[in-house]
Design a protein around this motif. Structure first.
Motif, PDB file in Angstrom:
ATOM      1  N   LEU A 151       0.829  -1.203   0.000  1.00 25.51           N
ATOM      2  CA  LEU A 151       0.000   0.000   0.000  1.00 25.51           C
ATOM      3  C   LEU A 151       0.866   1.256   0.000  1.00 25.51           C
ATOM      4  O   LEU A 151       0.625   2.200  -0.768  1.00 25.51           O
ATOM      5  N   LEU A 152       1.886   1.276   0.851  1.00 32.81           N
ATOM      6  CA  LEU A 152       2.782   2.431   0.910  1.00 32.81           C
ATOM      7  C   LEU A 152       3.553   2.599  -0.388  1.00 32.81           C
ATOM      8  O   LEU A 152       3.833   3.730  -0.813  1.00 32.81           O
ATOM      9  N   ALA A 153       3.895   1.499  -1.030  1.00 33.76           N
ATOM     10  CA  ALA A 153       4.579   1.581  -2.319  1.00 33.76           C
ATOM     11  C   ALA A 153       3.693   2.261  -3.355  1.00 33.76           C
ATOM     12  O   ALA A 153       4.162   3.081  -4.160  1.00 33.76           O
ATOM     13  N   ALA A 154       2.394   1.942  -3.321  1.00 34.42           N
ATOM     14  CA  ALA A 154       1.446   2.600  -4.237  1.00 34.42           C
ATOM     15  C   ALA A 154       1.362   4.088  -3.951  1.00 34.42           C
ATOM     16  O   ALA A 154       1.287   4.915  -4.863  1.00 34.42           O
ATOM     17  N   PHE A 155       1.367   4.457  -2.657  1.00 35.56           N
ATOM     18  CA  PHE A 155       1.359   5.874  -2.290  1.00 35.56           C
ATOM     19  C   PHE A 155       2.595   6.578  -2.846  1.00 35.56           C
ATOM     20  O   PHE A 155       2.516   7.687  -3.388  1.00 35.56           O
ATOM     21  N   LYS A 156       3.748   5.950  -2.679  1.00 35.71           N
ATOM     22  CA  LYS A 156       5.005   6.555  -3.109  1.00 35.71           C
ATOM     23  C   LYS A 156       5.086   6.688  -4.626  1.00 35.71           C
ATOM     24  O   LYS A 156       5.690   7.633  -5.147  1.00 35.71           O
ATOM     25  N   ASN A 157       4.489   5.729  -5.334  1.00 33.55           N
ATOM     26  CA  ASN A 157       4.567   5.727  -6.797  1.00 33.55           C
ATOM     27  C   ASN A 157       3.553   6.665  -7.449  1.00 33.55           C
ATOM     28  O   ASN A 157       3.659   6.940  -8.645  1.00 33.55           O
ATOM     29  N   ARG A 158       2.565   7.122  -6.685  1.00 32.63           N
ATOM     30  CA  ARG A 158       1.586   8.053  -7.248  1.00 32.63           C
ATOM     31  C   ARG A 158       2.258   9.386  -7.532  1.00 32.63           C
ATOM     32  O   ARG A 158       2.833  10.006  -6.664  1.00 32.63           O
ATOM     33  N   ARG A 159       2.195   9.826  -8.791  1.00 34.07           N
ATOM     34  CA  ARG A 159       2.829  11.074  -9.202  1.00 34.07           C
ATOM     35  C   ARG A 159       1.885  11.858 -10.113  1.00 34.07           C
ATOM     36  O   ARG A 159       0.836  11.368 -10.512  1.00 34.07           O
ATOM     37  N   THR A 160       2.291  13.070 -10.459  1.00 33.37           N
ATOM     38  CA  THR A 160       1.549  13.892 -11.409  1.00 33.37           C
ATOM     39  C   THR A 160       2.126  13.696 -12.802  1.00 33.37           C
ATOM     40  O   THR A 160       3.299  14.010 -13.039  1.00 33.37           O
ATOM     41  N   TYR A 161       1.313  13.172 -13.706  1.00 33.94           N
ATOM     42  CA  TYR A 161       1.730  12.946 -15.098  1.00 33.94           C
ATOM     43  C   TYR A 161       0.954  13.890 -16.018  1.00 33.94           C
ATOM     44  O   TYR A 161      -0.275  13.826 -16.079  1.00 33.94           O
ATOM     45  N   TYR A 162       1.686  14.729 -16.727  1.00 37.31           N
ATOM     46  CA  TYR A 162       1.070  15.602 -17.713  1.00 37.31           C
ATOM     47  C   TYR A 162       1.153  15.012 -19.122  1.00 37.31           C
ATOM     48  O   TYR A 162       0.319  15.323 -19.971  1.00 37.31           O
ATOM     49  N   GLY A 163       2.163  14.185 -19.370  1.00 40.54           N
ATOM     50  CA  GLY A 163       2.293  13.521 -20.660  1.00 40.54           C
ATOM     51  C   GLY A 163       1.531  12.207 -20.650  1.00 40.54           C
ATOM     52  O   GLY A 163       1.973  11.235 -20.034  1.00 40.54           O
ATOM     53  N   LEU A 177      -4.337  16.021 -11.336  1.00 39.02           N
ATOM     54  CA  LEU A 177      -5.557  16.604 -10.773  1.00 39.02           C
ATOM     55  C   LEU A 177      -5.661  18.055 -11.219  1.00 39.02           C
ATOM     56  O   LEU A 177      -4.731  18.839 -11.013  1.00 39.02           O
ATOM     57  N   GLN A 178      -6.806  18.405 -11.817  1.00 36.91           N
ATOM     58  CA  GLN A 178      -7.013  19.739 -12.358  1.00 36.91           C
ATOM     59  C   GLN A 178      -8.230  20.391 -11.712  1.00 36.91           C
ATOM     60  O   GLN A 178      -9.125  19.705 -11.216  1.00 36.91           O
ATOM     61  N   HIS A 179      -8.257  21.727 -11.754  1.00 34.84           N
ATOM     62  CA  HIS A 179      -9.346  22.479 -11.125  1.00 34.84           C
ATOM     63  C   HIS A 179      -9.774  23.636 -12.035  1.00 34.84           C
ATOM     64  O   HIS A 179      -9.291  24.760 -11.887  1.00 34.84           O
ATOM     65  N   TYR A 180     -10.674  23.341 -12.973  1.00 35.51           N
ATOM     66  CA  TYR A 180     -11.208  24.375 -13.853  1.00 35.51           C
ATOM     67  C   TYR A 180     -12.612  24.799 -13.432  1.00 35.51           C
ATOM     68  O   TYR A 180     -13.298  25.502 -14.163  1.00 35.51           O
ATOM     69  N   ASN A 181     -13.008  24.346 -12.270  1.00 33.48           N
ATOM     70  CA  ASN A 181     -14.251  24.809 -11.675  1.00 33.48           C
ATOM     71  C   ASN A 181     -13.974  26.117 -10.930  1.00 33.48           C
ATOM     72  O   ASN A 181     -12.837  26.299 -10.457  1.00 33.48           O
TER      73      ASN A 181
END
Length: 206
Positions: free
Chosen positions: A11-23, A154-158
């Motif tokens: 579970l912690l590995a999944a947390f660590k691997n979560r990143r922001t991908y724009y491509g 994660l985007q916020h156009y609201n």
């Protein structure tokens, strides 16, 4: 190693691997049915204050995903008259549109309002707790998608797009848009992750 420790490490590995991908690319890494099941599991098993279950998720795939980012681009274009200034915004919209799908995160305001009436002493807190519930859904969804091999951001156009999105997909007026999560097969690596000193962010007493 016992199974509990192994599970927590996964579970912690999944947390660590979560990143922001724009491509991201318009390519599936798992079947649509699996994506749909992840959305259902996130909605069913993410906690909320007073078990309010106020969060609402909308999954857009294929043409519906494209339609959203065309809508966002046109909504922003109305606010920017300068073609040169709009160029970078349009490039960003095209990158999101180039993904495989988008998850929209909403909060049902009628649930929040009913709780405010039922628990007067907590009235001011329920909108805040509603945002907390949404944030947990966003994090759970983001982590689950990336654990399957997608890249997401994660985007916020609201609130710029809220009314038009409701009209386009015939969603209730009582739904409040919180965030948008475009995802797809990663085409580039995320930026370097930086950290403030953990010693300044944690206090341990024993």
């Amino acid at each position: 190693m016992n199974s509990a420790v192994s599970s927590s490490q996964e579970l912690l590995a999944a947390f660590k691997n979560r990143r922001t991908y724009y491509g991201i690319a318009k390519e599936a890494v798992i079947p649509d049915e699996r994506i749909e099941q992840i959305v259902r599991d996130v909605v069913l098993h993410t906690p909320s204050a007073f078990n309010s279950q106020s969060s609402r998720l909308v999954l857009l795939l294929g043409r519906e995903h494209d339609k959203l980012w065309d809508l966002v681009r046109e909504s922003l274009r109305k606010l920017v008259n300068d073609d040169e200034k709009f160029k970078s915004t349009e490039e960003k919209m095209n990158s999101f549109r180039g993904g495989y799908g988008t998850v929209l995160f909403w909060e049902e305001q009628s649930v929040v309002e009913q709780l405010q009436k039922s628990f007067e002493s907590y009235k001011d807190r329920f909108p805040v707790w509603s945002e907390h519930a949404s944030a947990m859904h966003q994090y759970a969804m983001w982590t689950a998608l990336e654990a399957e091999g997608f890249g997401a951001s994660l985007q916020h156009y609201n609130p710029i797009i809220d009314d038009e999105v409701r009209r386009t997909w015939n969603l209730p007026v009582s739904w409040h848009l919180v965030a948008q999560m475009p995802f797809g097969k990663p085409t580039s690596q995320p930026g370097e992750k930086t950290f403030q000193p953990v010693e300044e962010r944690i206090r341990i007493f024993k």
